[in-house]
Enzyme design. Structure first.
Site, short mmCIF file in Angstrom:
data_model
loop_
_atom_site.label_atom_id
_atom_site.label_comp_id
_atom_site.label_asym_id
_atom_site.label_seq_id
_atom_site.Cartn_x
_atom_site.Cartn_y
_atom_site.Cartn_z
N ASN A 113 0.84 -1.19 0.00
CA ASN A 113 0.00 0.00 0.00
C ASN A 113 0.87 1.25 0.00
OD1 ASN A 113 -0.44 1.95 2.48
ND2 ASN A 113 0.14 -0.05 3.35
N PHE A 117 -1.67 8.10 4.46
CA PHE A 117 -2.44 8.77 5.53
C PHE A 117 -3.68 9.48 4.95
CE2 PHE A 117 1.29 9.52 8.76
CZ PHE A 117 1.33 8.16 9.00
N SER A 180 5.36 5.07 8.85
CA SER A 180 4.76 4.85 7.53
C SER A 180 5.78 5.22 6.45
CB SER A 180 3.51 5.70 7.36
OG SER A 180 3.08 5.66 6.00
N ASN A 182 4.96 5.97 3.49
CA ASN A 182 4.21 6.65 2.43
C ASN A 182 4.02 8.14 2.66
OD1 ASN A 182 3.81 4.16 1.06
ND2 ASN A 182 2.23 3.65 2.57
N THR A 183 4.62 8.68 3.73
CA THR A 183 4.71 10.12 3.94
C THR A 183 6.18 10.48 3.87
OG1 THR A 183 2.72 10.23 5.31
CG2 THR A 183 4.31 12.01 5.56
N LYS A 222 4.90 3.46 16.98
CA LYS A 222 4.92 2.40 15.96
C LYS A 222 6.17 2.57 15.10
CE LYS A 222 1.95 -0.14 12.81
NZ LYS A 222 0.55 -0.33 12.37
N ASN A 251 5.57 -1.85 11.53
CA ASN A 251 4.82 -1.36 10.38
C ASN A 251 5.23 -2.16 9.14
OD1 ASN A 251 3.27 0.44 8.71
ND2 ASN A 251 3.72 2.12 10.12
#
Length: 343
Positions: A113, A117, A180, A182-183, A222, A251
């Site tokens: 993915n 966010f 994450s 993805n940021t 996390k 994660n």
């Protein structure tokens, strides 16, 4: 259908775009909950445990990311989880990354993915949490917070404190998501100095909020599975020193060695599911050895069976969370894991 016939429904869901199937499944779960269908499977066995001072009916939780806006708290709570974690929420609403941004890799029982966010922002998130019944009926609810994508990294602490102030009255615990992929540059906040500075701001705000609200809400962080031993040790040292109660390990991973040969295997984003199982175990074991017995550890990554859940506990976790395994195995996985841990 929910608990016994999911293998029959899965091919139909997997024929759809992954994100569309995700949304459809949650809407239908909510409908089934309203109709009382989720109660037909009977109660989940009890396996009580304590996590960060919180009393859980069982140590099997839902990982953050499945319900980013808190739209489905009560429906998900009916599946037998001992606790739920909702989010990640950011101060302002943001659309996330362009679609398609969620990919199945069935041969590896994995997902990639790059959602980024995507969420409706703090006001909608808090409103959904407030109207849900799960926590009022004794459920343990964790709320996962992050920073907006366009917030400069040097101002990240402002976003986390804003989120903490808003969710604090409605959370049993709060998770600080710094892992994450993805940021942009978010994972750099896991560095020893950077993490220490961020958490100092957050724990200072937590102390102020504890005085205002008359209760101390536990904090967890996390982290990623792609950390080296030195980074893991630094995290294990800094969290207790600042009064952080727990760590969620782990994660998604950026590694692609297990899936590069598969369709979608080289899509950008975070890889979850079975390929993360061993990576998360290594991180959990290292954290436990370094931090000792007092730091709470929630094990996440590649849990597809009761045996996988037991492996996380054996490595040093106090509780577990599932996400990708739920998509591949269905809601019966929750009760299988609880029964396995209760035994």
């Amino acid at each position: 259908m929910l608990f016994n016939a999911y293998p029959l429904a899965r091919p139909l869901l997997f024929a759809l775009d992954a994100e569309a199937a995700h949304d459809l499944t949650l809407r239908n779960l909510a409908r089934a909950h309203r109709l009382g269908i989720t109660r037909c499977a009977g109660p989940t066995p009890l396996a009580p445990t304590t996590l960060m001072g919180l009393r859980l009916k069982n140590p099997v939780g839902l990982a953050a990311g499945l319900d980013k806006n808190g739209d489905y708290i009560d429906a998900l709570g009916s599946l037998g989880f001992g606790f739920l974690e909702i989010g990640t929420v950011t101060p302002r609403a943001q659309p996330g990354n362009p679609k398609p941004r969620l990919f199945r890799l069935p041969e590896a029982e994995a997902l990639i993915n790059r959602l980024g966010f995507n969420n409706q922002g703090l006001p909608a998130f808090v409103a959904n949490v407030q109207k849900s019944r799960f926590r009022r009926e004794g459920g343990i609810l964790g709320l996962n917070i992050g920073k907006n994508a366009d917030t400069p990294l040097e101002n990240a602490a402002d976003d986390y404190v804003t989120c903490l102030e808003a969710v604090y009255p409605h959370a049993d615990y709060v998770t600080v998501n710094v892992s994450s992929p993805n940021t942009k540059n978010l994972r750099s906040l896991q560095g020893g100095d950077e993490l220490g500075q961020l958490l100092a701001r957050i724990t200072e705000a937590r102390a102020r909020l504890a005085d205002i609200h008359g209760r101390r809400v536990p904090l967890a962080v996390k982290i990623a599975p792609d950390l080296d031993e030195g980074q893991i040790d630094a995290i294990a040292d800094v969290l207790p020193s600042l009064g952080v109660d727990g760590v969620i390990a782990t994660n998604t991973t950026l590694a692609r060695d297990a899936v590069a040969h598969l369709r979608h295997g080289n899509e950008t984003g975070g890889l979850s599911g079975r390929p993360v199982r061993e990576k998360s175990l290594v991180v959990i074991e290292r954290l436990r050895r370094r931090a000792g017995p007092d730091l709470a550890i929630i094990g996440v990554g590649g849990i597809f069976s009761a045996e996988d859940a037991r492996a996380k506990i054996a490595a040093g976790a106090n509780a577990v969370q599932i996400y990708t395994g739920l998509i591949y195995r269905g809601p019966g996985l929750v009760r299988d894991c609880v029964r396995g841990l209760a035994g």
